[in-house]
Design a protein around this motif. Structure first.
Motif: not given
Length: 349
Positions: A174-183, A188-191
């Protein structure tokens, strides 16, 4: 016996309300549970003692779906095995399939959730041994690993307070792919960019991530990465062939032109630091160059700049360098997603 309450959430709002209720009422820490493959072990060993469990398995967060930009969204409670074998993931993100299948066992992958994988705790012996000081388990007590058994420990990003490593295979990819975590939280919501999600230990090794109390991971977004699909690899070096945590792991992805030139590159190391380890300069040095061992060695040296062994784990300095060069060499030859290594019985689980 330790008193504990259990709540099965039917929607995200209900889960957040119970997570915050535990915080605001000072009723003891609340923990989210999905697969429970790490949390329950920690509770049995008395390393962690939540007073409230919020079960999120009934929430609609188990889907794996395409996103409008051409990427893929992984639901937080989608299981690791379902993620690894999903057609979208296998086609567009074979490095993620390879990383997931390199971890744990088929039974654990069937149960473990994607969000839970991000929140795995370290496998440092002293973290699990409640009779020894550990700043990660009991802040301010000291780090028994420094000067102790350090075979599995960090060579990068360590501090005077903690030299533990992050154990996940999935997170390296996931680090290599540059993923984004939704929280989601009550605000509210943040990425959160994956590079910022996990922390280095610093003076607060008890905090593995930037999540705050009451935060709930709801999804992981994978950006479009089809350009890397033909040239990627995940290598894991460990003490036995299966069901063992990495001593060193590496995820690499190359975008190569027909002329053999590298157009883009991604490299992430695992089990060498408190978080998956990426250095943009190590990737940039490959861009616009023909692939050869000299270029790969230069990238490896940049990735490992400042690395320092702890004594028993000095071998990781050489192992990590060789792992990067070998993984890049394999990626040039073509993609390896580890699925061919499964037995018939394993693949049917």
């Amino acid at each position: 016996m330790n008193p504990i309450t259990y709540f099965s959430a039917e929607d995200v709002s209900g889960a957040l309300a119970h997570l915050y209720a535990g915080v605001d009422a000072n009723a003891g820490p609340s923990k989210v549970i999905a697969g429970g493959t790490n949390l329950l072990d920690l509770m049995k060993e008395r390393v962690m003692g939540p007073q409230q469990l919020v079960d999120i398995n009934a929430l609609p967060l188990d889907q794996i779906t395409p996103t409008p930009d051409g990427g893929v969204r992984l639901g937080a409670i989608a299981r690791n095995a379902d993620t690894a074998y999903h057609p979208l993931v296998r086609a567009q993100y074979p490095v993620l399939t390879a990383a997931i299948l390199a971890g744990a066992s088929p039974q654990i992958r069937n149960m473990a959730s994607n969000g839970g994988n991000l929140l795995q705790r370290t496998r440092c012996h002293y973290f699990y041994d409640t009779t020894t000081p550990c700043n990660k388990r009991a802040p301010g007590t000291g780090c028994s690993a420094i000067g102790g058994l350090t075979r599995q420990h960090a060579i990068l990003g360590a501090s005077a307070h903690c030299i533990a490593t992050h154990p996940s295979d999935m997170c390296v990819a996931l680090a290599a792919l540059g993923a984004v975590v939704g929280v989601r939280s009550s605000a509210g919501e943040r990425r959160i960019d994956f590079a910022d999600f996990h922390r280095l230990p610093g003076e607060q090794p008890e905090r593995d991530t930037v999540l705050a109390a009451g935060d709930l991971i709801t999804y992981i977004d994978l950006p479009p990465a089809a350009q890397f699909a033909r040239h990627s690899a995940y290598l894991k070096f460990r003490d036995r062939a299966s069901y063992a945590f990495a001593l060193v792991s590496v995820a690499v992805m190359l975008d190569m032109g027909e002329d053999g030139m590298v157009r883009d590159a991604r490299i992430a190391l695992g089990s060498v630091a408190h978080k998956p380890w990426r250095v943009p300069a190590a990737e940039a040095v490959l861009i616009g160059r023909q692939v050869d061992e000299a270029a790969f060695a230069e990238a490896a040296d940049l990735l490992l700049a400042g690395a320092q062994g702890q004594g028993q784990n000095n071998f990781k300095l050489t192992m990590a360098r060789r792992a990067v060069i070998r993984a890049l060499t394999q990626a040039v030859e073509g993609t390896h997603d580890n699925t061919e290594e499964l037995t018939d019985d394993e693949a049917s689980l």
